[in-house]
Design a protein around this motif. Sequence first.
Motif, PDB file in Angstrom:
ATOM      1  N   ASP A   2       0.665  -1.145   0.018  1.00 49.00           N
ATOM      2  CA  ASP A   2      -0.037  -0.047   0.014  1.00 49.00           C
ATOM      3  C   ASP A   2       0.933   1.149  -0.002  1.00 49.00           C
ATOM      4  OD1 ASP A   2      -2.221  -1.654   0.054  1.00 49.00           O
ATOM      5  OD2 ASP A   2      -2.640  -1.229   2.408  1.00 49.00           O
ATOM      6  N   ALA A   3       0.218   2.366  -0.120  1.00 46.76           N
ATOM      7  CA  ALA A   3       1.000   3.617   0.031  1.00 46.76           C
ATOM      8  C   ALA A   3       0.447   4.560   1.159  1.00 46.76           C
ATOM      9  CB  ALA A   3       0.948   4.548  -1.384  1.00 46.76           C
ATOM     10  N   LEU A   4       1.447   5.161   1.990  1.00 50.02           N
ATOM     11  CA  LEU A   4       0.921   6.239   2.596  1.00 50.02           C
ATOM     12  C   LEU A   4       1.310   7.296   2.269  1.00 50.02           C
ATOM     13  CD1 LEU A   4      -0.065   6.855   5.729  1.00 50.02           C
ATOM     14  CD2 LEU A   4       2.335   6.878   6.217  1.00 50.02           C
ATOM     15  N   ILE A   5       0.327   8.301   2.194  1.00 53.91           N
ATOM     16  CA  ILE A   5       0.723   9.908   1.750  1.00 53.91           C
ATOM     17  C   ILE A   5       0.444  10.830   2.611  1.00 53.91           C
ATOM     18  CG2 ILE A   5       0.164  11.712  -0.094  1.00 53.91           C
ATOM     19  CD1 ILE A   5      -1.118   9.233  -1.869  1.00 53.91           C
ATOM     20  N   VAL A   6       1.538  11.347   3.171  1.00 53.82           N
ATOM     21  CA  VAL A   6       1.510  12.443   4.458  1.00 53.82           C
ATOM     22  C   VAL A   6       1.330  13.586   3.617  1.00 53.82           C
ATOM     23  CG1 VAL A   6       2.940  13.072   6.241  1.00 53.82           C
ATOM     24  CG2 VAL A   6       3.142  10.735   5.595  1.00 53.82           C
ATOM     25  N   ILE A   7       0.448  14.495   3.868  1.00 52.63           N
ATOM     26  CA  ILE A   7      -0.074  15.599   3.090  1.00 52.63           C
ATOM     27  C   ILE A   7       0.305  16.854   4.080  1.00 52.63           C
ATOM     28  CG2 ILE A   7      -1.561  16.896   2.079  1.00 52.63           C
ATOM     29  CD1 ILE A   7      -3.082  13.958   1.624  1.00 52.63           C
ATOM     30  N   ASP A   8       1.185  17.704   3.546  1.00 51.52           N
ATOM     31  CA  ASP A   8       1.471  19.071   4.263  1.00 51.52           C
ATOM     32  C   ASP A   8       1.278  19.239   5.441  1.00 51.52           C
ATOM     33  OD1 ASP A   8       1.356  20.171   1.523  1.00 51.52           O
ATOM     34  OD2 ASP A   8      -1.031  20.592   1.635  1.00 51.52           O
ATOM     35  N   PHE A  44       5.003   2.085   0.554  1.00 56.64           N
ATOM     36  CA  PHE A  44       5.474   3.323  -0.022  1.00 56.64           C
ATOM     37  C   PHE A  44       5.150   4.534   0.474  1.00 56.64           C
ATOM     38  CE2 PHE A  44       4.986   6.021  -4.111  1.00 56.64           C
ATOM     39  CZ  PHE A  44       6.331   6.553  -4.150  1.00 56.64           C
ATOM     40  N   VAL A  45       5.973   5.203   0.968  1.00 56.04           N
ATOM     41  CA  VAL A  45       5.431   6.564   1.746  1.00 56.04           C
ATOM     42  C   VAL A  45       6.169   7.775   0.955  1.00 56.04           C
ATOM     43  CG1 VAL A  45       5.945   7.535   4.050  1.00 56.04           C
ATOM     44  CG2 VAL A  45       5.962   4.986   3.981  1.00 56.04           C
ATOM     45  N   VAL A  46       5.062   8.550   0.868  1.00 59.71           N
ATOM     46  CA  VAL A  46       5.004   9.790   0.109  1.00 59.71           C
ATOM     47  C   VAL A  46       4.978  11.082   0.992  1.00 59.71           C
ATOM     48  CG1 VAL A  46       4.207  11.219  -1.720  1.00 59.71           C
ATOM     49  CG2 VAL A  46       4.460   8.606  -2.093  1.00 59.71           C
ATOM     50  N   MET A  47       5.863  11.885   1.102  1.00 58.36           N
ATOM     51  CA  MET A  47       5.521  13.201   1.620  1.00 58.36           C
ATOM     52  C   MET A  47       5.418  14.079   0.577  1.00 58.36           C
ATOM     53  SD  MET A  47       6.447  13.494   4.844  1.00 58.36           S
ATOM     54  CE  MET A  47       6.935  11.967   5.532  1.00 58.36           C
ATOM     55  N   ALA A  48       3.910  14.385   0.472  1.00 55.99           N
ATOM     56  CA  ALA A  48       3.498  15.430  -0.465  1.00 55.99           C
ATOM     57  C   ALA A  48       3.393  16.657   0.113  1.00 55.99           C
ATOM     58  CB  ALA A  48       1.988  14.801  -0.940  1.00 55.99           C
ATOM     59  N   VAL A  49       4.568  17.654  -0.391  1.00 56.10           N
ATOM     60  CA  VAL A  49       4.478  19.032   0.398  1.00 56.10           C
ATOM     61  C   VAL A  49       4.220  19.952  -0.480  1.00 56.10           C
ATOM     62  CG1 VAL A  49       6.120  20.173   1.862  1.00 56.10           C
ATOM     63  CG2 VAL A  49       6.195  17.476   1.957  1.00 56.10           C
ATOM     64  N   ASP A  50       3.174  20.848   0.103  1.00 61.26           N
ATOM     65  CA  ASP A  50       2.930  22.026  -0.884  1.00 61.26           C
ATOM     66  C   ASP A  50       4.025  22.955  -1.144  1.00 61.26           C
ATOM     67  OD1 ASP A  50       0.586  23.104  -1.900  1.00 61.26           O
ATOM     68  OD2 ASP A  50       0.362  24.371   0.034  1.00 61.26           O
ATOM     69  N   ASP A  91      16.085   7.498   2.719  1.00 61.88           N
ATOM     70  CA  ASP A  91      16.138   6.830   1.588  1.00 61.88           C
ATOM     71  C   ASP A  91      14.767   5.668   1.204  1.00 61.88           C
ATOM     72  OD1 ASP A  91      18.782   7.562   1.148  1.00 61.88           O
ATOM     73  OD2 ASP A  91      19.456   5.929   2.260  1.00 61.88           O
ATOM     74  N   SER A  92      13.807   5.791   2.256  1.00 63.01           N
ATOM     75  CA  SER A  92      12.702   4.936   2.304  1.00 63.01           C
ATOM     76  C   SER A  92      11.377   5.855   1.837  1.00 63.01           C
ATOM     77  CB  SER A  92      12.740   3.974   3.260  1.00 63.01           C
ATOM     78  OG  SER A  92      13.652   3.337   3.549  1.00 63.01           O
ATOM     79  N   ILE A  93      11.435   7.138   2.003  1.00 59.25           N
ATOM     80  CA  ILE A  93      10.555   8.184   1.703  1.00 59.25           C
ATOM     81  C   ILE A  93      10.587   8.967   0.717  1.00 59.25           C
ATOM     82  CG2 ILE A  93       9.143  10.159   2.968  1.00 59.25           C
ATOM     83  CD1 ILE A  93      10.035   8.917   5.592  1.00 59.25           C
ATOM     84  N   TYR A  94       9.692   8.973  -0.336  1.00 57.52           N
ATOM     85  CA  TYR A  94       9.701   9.733  -1.369  1.00 57.52           C
ATOM     86  C   TYR A  94       9.202  11.135  -1.238  1.00 57.52           C
ATOM     87  CZ  TYR A  94       8.844  11.068  -6.223  1.00 57.52           C
ATOM     88  OH  TYR A  94       8.960  11.769  -7.430  1.00 57.52           O
ATOM     89  N   TRP A  95      10.111  11.990  -1.443  1.00 58.57           N
ATOM     90  CA  TRP A  95       9.592  13.739  -1.191  1.00 58.57           C
ATOM     91  C   TRP A  95       8.958  14.176  -2.645  1.00 58.57           C
ATOM     92  CZ3 TRP A  95      10.003  17.012   2.991  1.00 58.57           C
ATOM     93  CH2 TRP A  95       9.726  18.335   2.841  1.00 58.57           C
ATOM     94  N   MET A  96       7.825  14.645  -2.359  1.00 55.69           N
ATOM     95  CA  MET A  96       7.120  14.943  -3.653  1.00 55.69           C
ATOM     96  C   MET A  96       6.619  16.545  -3.412  1.00 55.69           C
ATOM     97  SD  MET A  96       3.904  13.458  -5.806  1.00 55.69           S
ATOM     98  CE  MET A  96       2.921  14.151  -4.444  1.00 55.69           C
ATOM     99  N   ASP A  97       7.074  17.613  -4.200  1.00 56.97           N
ATOM    100  CA  ASP A  97       6.690  18.943  -4.275  1.00 56.97           C
ATOM    101  C   ASP A  97       5.348  18.829  -4.756  1.00 56.97           C
ATOM    102  OD1 ASP A  97       8.683  19.919  -2.692  1.00 56.97           O
ATOM    103  OD2 ASP A  97       9.782  20.291  -4.484  1.00 56.97           O
ATOM    104  N   LYS A  98       4.539  19.473  -4.391  1.00 60.11           N
ATOM    105  CA  LYS A  98       2.964  19.654  -5.007  1.00 60.11           C
ATOM    106  C   LYS A  98       2.668  21.316  -5.130  1.00 60.11           C
ATOM    107  CE  LYS A  98      -0.165  18.842  -1.388  1.00 60.11           C
ATOM    108  NZ  LYS A  98      -0.847  19.969  -1.281  1.00 60.11           N
ATOM    109  N   SER A  99       1.995  21.723  -5.963  1.00 51.82           N
ATOM    110  CA  SER A  99       1.736  23.204  -6.262  1.00 51.82           C
ATOM    111  C   SER A  99       0.180  23.351  -6.051  1.00 51.82           C
ATOM    112  CB  SER A  99       2.177  23.887  -7.293  1.00 51.82           C
ATOM    113  OG  SER A  99       1.687  23.232  -8.566  1.00 51.82           O
TER     114      SER A  99
END
Length: 181
Positions: A2-8, A44-50, A91-99
Amino acid sequence: MDALIVIDFTYDFVEGSLPVGQPAIDIQETIATLTQQYVDQGDFVVMAVDLHEENDPYHPESKLFPPHNIRGTQGRALYGELANVYQRNMDSIYWMDKSRYSAFCGTNLDILLKERGITKVHLIGVCTDICVLHTAVDAYNKGYAITVFEDAVASFNPQGHEWALAHFKGSLGAEVIISSK
């Protein structure tokens, strides 16, 4: 998987320029614990950061909210223990910028999930009725099963928070659960 999406879950959204305040402070331990659990499970862990540019007259949020999560500022830093979890597990967390509000809008998130065969997303972070909601709607429209941790989302709008929790269940078929921390 699964994926965990950590939002803002950043300083600006917890106690900075666009603060959720105490409701976000109250969930910081749960957010950090869940993030570490998902990393430890190999999900899969994603940091979705504004990410916003200073004085951007073209971004629609410029007319709606004070400047926040501006590139290069401390306001974009992950808040509290989550920052430590990220540092230990970079190394195990994907950082993702979002606008935009949704973590899917203008990003490669859908591709990343599909590449990994992920069909279920778990959402935590802020704001329940804005970025978490829009991410959930896009996840639903793209066919993902959705889980929202009620004790790991918060908003500066208590009525919006409650409405979004009901909307996740009633309109998106999401599972809204309490974490076991």
